[in-house]
Design an enzyme around this catalytic site. Structure first.
Site, PDB file in Angstrom:
ATOM      1  N   LYS A  81      37.277  69.190  32.905  1.00 14.09           N
ATOM      2  CA  LYS A  81      38.561  68.520  33.127  1.00 14.09           C
ATOM      3  C   LYS A  81      39.420  68.552  31.862  1.00 14.09           C
ATOM      4  O   LYS A  81      40.628  68.788  31.934  1.00 14.09           O
ATOM      5  CB  LYS A  81      38.353  67.093  33.631  1.00 14.09           C
ATOM      6  CG  LYS A  81      37.841  67.075  35.072  1.00 14.09           C
ATOM      7  CD  LYS A  81      37.743  65.673  35.607  1.00 14.09           C
ATOM      8  CE  LYS A  81      37.178  65.646  37.006  1.00 14.09           C
ATOM      9  NZ  LYS A  81      38.130  65.995  38.041  1.00 14.09           N
ATOM     10  N   HIS A 121      43.007  59.053  42.664  1.00 16.78           N
ATOM     11  CA  HIS A 121      41.716  59.057  43.344  1.00 16.78           C
ATOM     12  C   HIS A 121      41.954  59.084  44.850  1.00 16.78           C
ATOM     13  O   HIS A 121      42.187  58.054  45.482  1.00 16.78           O
ATOM     14  CB  HIS A 121      40.911  57.829  42.926  1.00 16.78           C
ATOM     15  CG  HIS A 121      39.557  57.781  43.534  1.00 16.78           C
ATOM     16  ND1 HIS A 121      38.874  56.610  43.696  1.00 16.78           N
ATOM     17  CD2 HIS A 121      38.755  58.746  44.038  1.00 16.78           C
ATOM     18  CE1 HIS A 121      37.717  56.854  44.275  1.00 16.78           C
ATOM     19  NE2 HIS A 121      37.629  58.150  44.493  1.00 16.78           N
ATOM     20  N   MET A 167      37.621  68.537  48.131  1.00 21.72           N
ATOM     21  CA  MET A 167      38.739  67.635  47.824  1.00 21.72           C
ATOM     22  C   MET A 167      40.043  68.401  47.647  1.00 21.72           C
ATOM     23  O   MET A 167      41.085  67.978  48.150  1.00 21.72           O
ATOM     24  CB  MET A 167      38.440  66.801  46.580  1.00 21.72           C
ATOM     25  CG  MET A 167      37.453  65.679  46.808  1.00 21.72           C
ATOM     26  SD  MET A 167      37.898  64.546  48.166  1.00 21.72           S
ATOM     27  CE  MET A 167      39.356  63.775  47.517  1.00 21.72           C
ATOM     28  N   GLU A 207      33.437  67.241  38.733  1.00 25.31           N
ATOM     29  CA  GLU A 207      33.468  66.019  37.917  1.00 25.31           C
ATOM     30  C   GLU A 207      32.692  66.205  36.620  1.00 25.31           C
ATOM     31  O   GLU A 207      31.633  65.622  36.439  1.00 25.31           O
ATOM     32  CB  GLU A 207      32.801  64.879  38.685  1.00 25.31           C
ATOM     33  CG  GLU A 207      33.567  63.855  39.436  1.00 25.31           C
ATOM     34  CD  GLU A 207      34.865  63.319  38.930  1.00 25.31           C
ATOM     35  OE1 GLU A 207      34.912  62.179  38.456  1.00 25.31           O
ATOM     36  OE2 GLU A 207      35.865  64.007  39.044  1.00 25.31           O
TER      37      GLU A 207
END
Length: 156
Positions: free
Chosen positions: A93, A136, A6, A88
């Site tokens: 995070k 996102h 990503m 994730e």
């Protein structure tokens, strides 16, 4: 932040639009793989195969992407916006956003690319939840023109 699938796609998308990007990754080998991966995305593109994107164009785009292995994220201190695309995991995070809150300009937009974690919990770790949103990106980020922006409860 993050040179995985990503992170690469997001960086490639921004550089394709002419935006200068700092790709931050703690591990130098992962950063090198990320930078090579971005070049590879463009080299494998239909635009490159058709000659619509030339080698010179590709080289110009690559000048817009610089890498950083600064573990403290200090190389991001003057960015207008920071997009986090790490694994994730809430603990990771939150740790990233705590660092961002300490090093980024007060007016910087801090974005998390989470697809399901609570943006408000991540935002709180930054100490400035009003400057945090969820971004996102849909996969593959360098091809999909879709971006979901998720406001936190305190996003300004």
């Amino acid at each position: 932040i993050g040179a995985g699938t990503m992170g690469r796609g997001i960086a490639a998308s921004l550089a394709s639009a002419g935006v200068a990007v700092t790709l931050a990754e703690r591990d130098p080998k992962a950063l090198e793989a990320g930078l090579n991966g971005i070049r590879g995305l463009w080299e494998r593109s239909s635009a490159f195969r058709k000659g619509e994107l030339t080698a010179a164009d590709l080289d110009k785009r690559m000048t817009l992407v610089r890498g950083s292995t600064d573990a403290n994220l200090g190389d991001l201190s003057d960015c207008d916006a920071v997009i986090e695309a790490v694994f994730e995991g809430m603990d990771l995070k939150q740790a990233v956003f705590e660092q961002l809150g300490a090093v980024c300009r007060a007016d910087a937009l801090l974005c998390t690319n989470t697809s399901y974690l609570d943006v408000d919990v991540i935002a709180a770790a930054s100490g400035r939840p009003e400057r945090v949103v969820g971004t996102h990106f849909f996969s593959p980020a360098h091809i999909m023109p879709l971006l979901e922006v998720v406001r936190g409860a305190q996003s300004s």
